[in-house]
Motif scaffolding. Sequence first.
Motif, mmCIF file in Angstrom:
data_model
loop_
_atom_site.group_PDB
_atom_site.id
_atom_site.type_symbol
_atom_site.label_atom_id
_atom_site.label_comp_id
_atom_site.label_asym_id
_atom_site.label_seq_id
_atom_site.Cartn_x
_atom_site.Cartn_y
_atom_site.Cartn_z
ATOM 1 N N LYS A 73 0.805 -1.221 0.000
ATOM 2 C CA LYS A 73 0.000 0.000 0.000
ATOM 3 C C LYS A 73 0.844 1.280 0.000
ATOM 4 C CE LYS A 73 -4.107 -2.033 0.471
ATOM 5 N NZ LYS A 73 -3.725 -3.444 0.635
ATOM 6 N N VAL A 83 -8.300 -0.935 2.028
ATOM 7 C CA VAL A 83 -7.753 0.406 2.253
ATOM 8 C C VAL A 83 -7.040 0.442 3.600
ATOM 9 C CG1 VAL A 83 -9.486 1.608 0.851
ATOM 10 C CG2 VAL A 83 -9.929 1.201 3.284
ATOM 11 N N THR A 136 -1.655 5.023 -0.086
ATOM 12 C CA THR A 136 -2.214 5.456 -1.371
ATOM 13 C C THR A 136 -1.672 4.659 -2.553
ATOM 14 O OG1 THR A 136 -0.474 7.099 -1.725
ATOM 15 C CG2 THR A 136 -2.435 7.798 -0.483
ATOM 16 N N GLN A 137 -0.599 3.897 -2.361
ATOM 17 C CA GLN A 137 0.050 3.101 -3.411
ATOM 18 C C GLN A 137 0.635 3.979 -4.515
ATOM 19 O OE1 GLN A 137 -3.421 0.463 -4.161
ATOM 20 N NE2 GLN A 137 -2.119 -1.242 -3.471
ATOM 21 N N ALA A 138 0.916 5.212 -4.174
ATOM 22 C CA ALA A 138 1.411 6.156 -5.185
ATOM 23 C C ALA A 138 2.718 5.688 -5.818
ATOM 24 C CB ALA A 138 1.599 7.538 -4.556
ATOM 25 N N THR A 192 1.790 5.768 2.989
ATOM 26 C CA THR A 192 0.576 6.269 3.645
ATOM 27 C C THR A 192 -0.691 5.577 3.148
ATOM 28 O OG1 THR A 192 0.379 8.051 2.006
ATOM 29 C CG2 THR A 192 1.586 8.546 4.050
#
Length: 326
Positions: A38, A78, A43-45, A41
């Motif tokens: 993930k 999430v 968001t999986q950015a 934080t």
Amino acid sequence: PAQLTTVGKRATLWVQELLWDLRNMQRARDDLGFRGVKGTTGTQASFLSLFNGDDEKVEELDRLVAELSGFKGKSYPVCGQTYSRKVDVDFVSALSSFGATAHRIATDIRLLANLKEIEEPFERDQIGSSAMAYKRNPMRSERVCSLSRHLMVLIGDVLQTASVQWLERTLDDSANRRIAIPEACLTADIVLATLQNVVEGLVVYPQVIARRIRSELPFMATENFIMAMVQKGGDRQECHEQIRVLSHEAAAVVKQQGGDNDLIERVRKCAYFAPIAGELDSLLDPSTFIGRAPVQVDRFLADFVAPALAPYADIIAQKKPAELSV
């Protein structure tokens, strides 16, 4: 005492709560998921960037990592910087609930041991009391109660941690969790082992139980006497008053003079109860006071205990006696 029951029926009350604890533990175990891939934080950015914006590849990576980590592809959909500490609450709650069950069982055994009706195992050279050589304190059951109290309160630590997350910008939960969660597991393990040791060596004294029944049954049988008299045409209120007077007289003999319960002899000698004099012995049969207890025990074992234990048949077959140093 209110009414008679059986040792087996009392044991089913313990086992029923243990089955509920087993259900809770199974549920907590099966509900455990993986935080997964993930990112910092949640968001999986960084992974989205790694796969050039391909969402499906990010999700597939998340699934594969969860699978390889032993979670059967199950990761939380999430999360934030950490997985939700609510997960810890569900997990420790099942163990703390078991602590309450164990405490209740051990307390029942301690109370019955005081009456000398039931006794936990006692080693040949075991010292029951360092001060009084004759005593046989229920040390194992006392240990179960002591450790169970600790197990029950650990849920408080986990609840506090889950409620104070500060947008996941604080790490003050770390040290607490590293103590509370392992302690819950270790404490539950030793409580289980101690309880197993107690149950495997539990001793029942039928003659002591029979003696107590003989002393208390006359009082418990008074309702039967009243019903029998009513069936013979007697007035219930008048019969109730006769029984009340005789019962108080018999109780005074027991409490004030230290004598035996002579209520039955008083009833036999009372002219009012002459119509049922020949029925008194049958009205005092202990087996008529336990209702459906034997049937309830048999059906409970067959319909609930056996199915619950069936998935663990191989483990149970290989179990060894729980040994303790006391």
